[in-house]
Design an enzyme around this catalytic site. Structure first.
Site, PDB file in Angstrom:
ATOM      1  N   CYS A  22      55.146  -0.398  14.783  1.00 12.20           N
ATOM      2  CA  CYS A  22      54.429   0.871  14.636  1.00 12.20           C
ATOM      3  C   CYS A  22      54.959   1.923  15.594  1.00 12.20           C
ATOM      4  CB  CYS A  22      52.936   0.670  14.845  1.00 12.20           C
ATOM      5  SG  CYS A  22      52.298  -0.647  13.836  1.00 12.20           S
ATOM      6  N   ASN A  50      50.096  -7.664  20.549  1.00 15.07           N
ATOM      7  CA  ASN A  50      51.048  -7.835  19.438  1.00 15.07           C
ATOM      8  C   ASN A  50      52.485  -7.867  19.942  1.00 15.07           C
ATOM      9  OD1 ASN A  50      50.452  -5.016  19.988  1.00 15.07           O
ATOM     10  ND2 ASN A  50      51.826  -4.516  18.314  1.00 15.07           N
TER      11      ASN A  50
HETATM   12  N1  PMP Z   1      46.508  -3.650  15.356  1.00 13.53           N
HETATM   13  C1  PMP Z   1      47.572  -4.406  15.676  1.00 13.53           C
HETATM   14  C2  PMP Z   1      47.489  -5.305  16.855  1.00 13.53           C
HETATM   15  C3  PMP Z   1      48.744  -4.337  14.907  1.00 13.53           C
HETATM   16  O1  PMP Z   1      49.806  -5.078  15.243  1.00 13.53           O
HETATM   17  C4  PMP Z   1      48.775  -3.462  13.803  1.00 13.53           C
HETATM   18  C5  PMP Z   1      50.039  -3.349  12.973  1.00 13.53           C
HETATM   19  N2  PMP Z   1      50.319  -4.499  12.258  1.00 13.53           N
HETATM   20  C6  PMP Z   1      47.643  -2.702  13.503  1.00 13.53           C
HETATM   21  C7  PMP Z   1      46.539  -2.822  14.296  1.00 13.53           C
HETATM   22  C8  PMP Z   1      47.635  -1.741  12.351  1.00 13.53           C
HETATM   23  O2  PMP Z   1      47.714  -2.426  11.150  1.00 13.53           O
HETATM   24  P1  PMP Z   1      47.924  -1.641   9.753  1.00 13.53           P
HETATM   25  O3  PMP Z   1      49.193  -0.861   9.939  1.00 13.53           O
HETATM   26  O4  PMP Z   1      48.055  -2.743   8.767  1.00 13.53           O
HETATM   27  O5  PMP Z   1      46.761  -0.797   9.525  1.00 13.53           O
END
Ligand code: PMP
Length: 396
Positions: A324, A151
């Site tokens: 995150c 990501n």
């Molecule tokens: N996996 C990846 C690669 C992410 O980029 C993200 C955050 N968008 C997540 C998991 C977690 O997603 P969420 O916060 O929507 O649960």
């Protein structure tokens, strides 16, 4: 209009998706668990949505799909659920050093529960070395979890080869598809994933909904205990407006991805070319094997946060790494794994493109960035005197 270049952290819901969702908040409010007409209609809607998600990844059957509250939950259900399910067969799990924080923290959690977790490293482009991966496998290994793409740096992993290694050793292969699902097609019949994490917002659906794909014959222990929805693997009343939106988003993405990705790739390459004309600028991640919507740069003598704030003043919204983990002061674990020094990893700029990015957005940042960087370098205590003289000389 402000320029938004942080599609990896959040995407707007597509208008077509929103329109499809709205009736499910009031007129069509039924719960699929009810036996009356409203429940019957909701069950039909739920199963139609499941089929659309299955089609999106070419899954053989809608039964392969379980709805969740998003990628975090899907990753938890996949890895913890599989670890608990298979704990009699072994206690060893392999992830990569550059996984999303949700997977890293699941790894730490499982270590506290007595499992062993190995973290396979990457090369300077963020690619996993398959020989190193295979050397980590023991007769105790039960799960390998490696994302399709990062990501942060967008590097694509050799997932087909990883899946084949896993299959050869009878290990379940889980992949988090979140960072690639908006621009790289997924075919679970071509790459034999055992488990795959999907998120709705990553394809312009609402947040708070996601899915887990499970290959036929793969079952995981639930992590949420309750009414036994989703074949007993994910209890809780289904988020019907969210699921309907997710399904519509998947349908649109399936139909439009090839054109959309080609357009994004062109914009991405223009952006990379434009930015790399700045002295002492570098592209993080793989030069070719990267998602069409991702770019990640670093600039000597500059901190990512000051760059982010300076660009905000120019009405350009960017990121320095994963949303995150953005509130911690730690440098990106992904860039450190690629071999960058702490100060280099602190200088990174993550620009991610999406459905509503236009060429004028790319032009705007290419025009604004050289001046911003020059200004920051003049202020930075890290800039060597000789380089500073060079900047001043150029300005004369
Ligand atoms: N996996 C990846 C690669 C992410 O980029 C993200 C955050 N968008 C997540 C998991 C977690 O997603 P969420 O916060 O929507 O649960």
């Amino acid at each position: 209009m402000t320029t938004y270049l942080d599609y990896q952290s959040a995407k707007p819901v597509d208008e077509r998706v929103l329109k499809e969702m709205l009736p499910y908040f009031n007129e069509k409010f039924g719960n699929p668990s009810s036996l009356h007409l409203y429940g019957y209609n909701a069950t039909n809607t739920l199963e139609e949505a499941r089929k659309k998600i299955a089609d999106f990844i070419n899954a053989p059957s809608p039964d392969n799909i379980i709805f969740t509250s998003g990628a975090t939950e899907s990753n938890n259900l996949a890895i913890i659920g599989a670890a608990m399910r298979r704990k009699n067969q072994g206690n060893h799990i392999i992830i990569s050093e550059i996984e999303h924080i949700s997977i890293h923290n699941i790894g730490k959690y499982l270590e506290r529960q007595g499992f062993k977790v190995s973290r396979v490293g990457v090369d300077r482009f963020g690619r996993i070395n398959l020989n190193k991966l295979e050397r980590l496998i023991t007769d105790q290994t039960i799960i390998i979890s490696i994302s399709i793409a990062s990501n942060e740096i967008g590097t694509l992993q050799p997932v087909k080869e990883i899946a084949e290694i896993a299959q050869k050793h009878k290990i379940w292969f889980h992949s988090d598809a979140v960072a690639s699902q908006c621009s790289v097609p997924i075919d679970v019949q071509d790459v034999p994933y055992d488990l795959l994490t999907l998120s709705s917002n990553e394809i312009y659906g609402p947040r708070g909904v996601g899915a887990l794909y499970l290959k036929k014959g793969v079952r995981v222990n639930p992590v949420l205990i309750g009414g036994g929805q989703e074949r007993g693997m994910r209890s809780g009343s289904e988020n019907m407006p969210g699921i309907v939106g997710f399904a519509k988003a998947a349908e649109i993405m399936k139909a439009e991805m090839s054109e959309e990705s080609a357009r994004l790739k062109e914009l991405r390459d223009k952006l990379i070319q434009g930015i790399l004309t700045i002295p002492k600028s570098y592209l993080n991640g793989h030069p070719e094997e990267r998602t069409p919507h991702n770019t990640n740069f670093r600039f000597d003598y500059i901190e990512g946060e000051s760059l982010l704030l300076a660009l905000r003043d120019e009405d350009i919204q960017v990121a320095t790494g994963s949303a995150c983990s953005s509130k911690t002061l730690e440098p990106s674990h992904t860039l450190i794994s690629c071999g960058l020094l702490h100060e280099e990893a602190h200088g990174s700029l993550l620009l991610t493109l999406g459905r509503f990015t236009e060429e004028k957005d790319i032009d705007k940042i290419i025009e604004a960035l050289p001046g911003v960087i020059k200004r920051l370098r003049k202020l930075s205590p890290l800039t060597p005197a000789k380089f500073l003289e060079q900047i001043k000389e150029e300005e004369k």
